[in-house]
Scaffold this motif. Structure first.
Motif, PDB file in Angstrom:
ATOM      1  N   LEU A  10       0.828  -1.202   0.000  1.00 10.48           N
ATOM      2  CA  LEU A  10       0.000   0.000   0.000  1.00 10.48           C
ATOM      3  C   LEU A  10       0.869   1.261   0.000  1.00 10.48           C
ATOM      4  O   LEU A  10       0.613   2.210  -0.756  1.00 10.48           O
ATOM      5  N   THR A  11       1.914   1.268   0.822  1.00 10.88           N
ATOM      6  CA  THR A  11       2.822   2.417   0.883  1.00 10.88           C
ATOM      7  C   THR A  11       3.556   2.609  -0.441  1.00 10.88           C
ATOM      8  O   THR A  11       3.686   3.731  -0.947  1.00 10.88           O
ATOM      9  N   LEU A  26      -5.061  -1.874  -1.886  1.00 13.73           N
ATOM     10  CA  LEU A  26      -6.045  -1.706  -0.820  1.00 13.73           C
ATOM     11  C   LEU A  26      -6.959  -2.924  -0.722  1.00 13.73           C
ATOM     12  O   LEU A  26      -7.306  -3.372   0.379  1.00 13.73           O
ATOM     13  N   GLU A  64      -3.581   0.133   9.950  1.00 15.84           N
ATOM     14  CA  GLU A  64      -3.787   1.581  10.118  1.00 15.84           C
ATOM     15  C   GLU A  64      -2.465   2.328   9.960  1.00 15.84           C
ATOM     16  O   GLU A  64      -2.397   3.383   9.325  1.00 15.84           O
ATOM     17  N   GLN A  66       0.047   1.338   8.175  1.00 13.42           N
ATOM     18  CA  GLN A  66       0.385   1.292   6.754  1.00 13.42           C
ATOM     19  C   GLN A  66      -0.381   2.348   5.972  1.00 13.42           C
ATOM     20  O   GLN A  66       0.164   2.996   5.071  1.00 13.42           O
ATOM     21  N   LEU A  67      -1.637   2.542   6.326  1.00 13.97           N
ATOM     22  CA  LEU A  67      -2.468   3.534   5.650  1.00 13.97           C
ATOM     23  C   LEU A  67      -1.934   4.946   5.911  1.00 13.97           C
ATOM     24  O   LEU A  67      -1.828   5.770   4.997  1.00 13.97           O
ATOM     25  N   LYS A  68      -1.575   5.220   7.152  1.00 11.30           N
ATOM     26  CA  LYS A  68      -1.030   6.539   7.489  1.00 11.30           C
ATOM     27  C   LYS A  68       0.306   6.770   6.783  1.00 11.30           C
ATOM     28  O   LYS A  68       0.585   7.874   6.296  1.00 11.30           O
ATOM     29  N   LEU A  86      -6.798   8.556   0.270  1.00 10.03           N
ATOM     30  CA  LEU A  86      -6.413   7.816   1.476  1.00 10.03           C
ATOM     31  C   LEU A  86      -6.874   8.527   2.748  1.00 10.03           C
ATOM     32  O   LEU A  86      -7.236   7.875   3.726  1.00 10.03           O
ATOM     33  N   LEU A  90      -9.227   6.760   5.535  1.00 10.31           N
ATOM     34  CA  LEU A  90      -8.887   6.772   6.960  1.00 10.31           C
ATOM     35  C   LEU A  90     -10.017   7.398   7.778  1.00 10.31           C
ATOM     36  O   LEU A  90     -10.361   6.905   8.862  1.00 10.31           O
ATOM     37  N   TRP A  93     -12.780   4.903   8.045  1.00 15.09           N
ATOM     38  CA  TRP A  93     -12.362   3.858   8.975  1.00 15.09           C
ATOM     39  C   TRP A  93     -12.604   4.299  10.414  1.00 15.09           C
ATOM     40  O   TRP A  93     -13.209   3.588  11.213  1.00 15.09           O
ATOM     41  N   VAL A 103     -12.578  -0.876   3.786  1.00 17.22           N
ATOM     42  CA  VAL A 103     -11.821  -1.358   2.627  1.00 17.22           C
ATOM     43  C   VAL A 103     -12.763  -1.948   1.586  1.00 17.22           C
ATOM     44  O   VAL A 103     -12.627  -1.707   0.393  1.00 17.22           O
ATOM     45  N   SER A 107     -12.210   0.063  -1.914  1.00 13.93           N
ATOM     46  CA  SER A 107     -11.079  -0.397  -2.711  1.00 13.93           C
ATOM     47  C   SER A 107     -11.308  -0.317  -4.216  1.00 13.93           C
ATOM     48  O   SER A 107     -10.359  -0.194  -4.977  1.00 13.93           O
TER      49      SER A 107
END
Length: 201
Positions: A10-11, A26, A64, A66-68, A86, A90, A93, A103, A107
């Protein structure tokens, strides 16, 4: 799965800035969490069933993070749409309290359908990297004016923390000055004036 630097798919997809790749990464996050839940349930004993919420929360905490991290990466590379997308995921979420549901809903959805009510972004925590840089600071450092503007729209302004400082006391304005990005400096200066925010804490 992460590389030796701790970067998740994801990053890395956020770094590349391609929305289709990001959405696929995602979707794998959602599938991975679903499979982990099923495995835990199938292997559960009476004791492990009691521990199940804690184990699932640990997985969600990792995702979480990874998302940040992906948001910070997108901002640093100047991928405005990816950063906004993103942020919206978040926010969903946090408001839904369910990474799996978020997700599943997001996604394969276009950016426009992921954007939510303005006040939903108010619940987002301040996001920083290891040096205390926010997404706005990273975008300003790179001179990514379009991304800076996207991160400071009316709905995003509160979560962007334009007056925040990193670990060496720099605001987004000072980050732009350090890297000699004049147009970004001019835009952020005007924003500070309009918002009555100090240029430095």
């Amino acid at each position: 799965q992460v590389d030796k630097h701790g970067n998740s798919p994801l990053t890395l997809a956020a770094f590349g800035g391609d929305m289709s790749t990001l959405q696929y990464a995602l979707s794998t996050v959602g599938d991975d969490l679903k499979h982990k839940k099923e495995k835990l349930l199938n292997e559960s004993t009476e004791q492990s069933t009691q521990d199940l919420p804690v184990l699932l929360r640990s997985y969600e905490t990792t995702l979480e993070k990874q998302l940040k991290s992906a948001i910070l990466q997108a901002a640093e590379q100047g991928h405005a749409n990816v950063a906004l997308y993103l942020h919206a995921i978040l926010a969903k979420w946090i408001n839904n309290s369910s990474v799996e549901a978020t997700v599943a809903q997001s996604s394969d959805a276009p950016l426009s359908s992921c954007m939510i009510a303005d006040n939903a972004f108010d619940e987002l925590p301040i996001l920083v990297d290891e040096s205390g840089n926010t997404p706005l600071m990273l975008a300003a450092m790179g001179g990514h004016l379009h991304t800076v503007k996207s991160l400071t729209t009316e709905s995003m302004l509160k979560v962007s923390h334009i007056g925040a400082s990193n670990s060496v006391g720099e605001t987004a304005f000072l980050c732009a000055a350090w890297k000699a990005h004049l147009e970004t400096m001019q835009y952020l200066y005007q924003l500070h004036v309009e918002q009555s925010e100090p240029l430095q804490q």
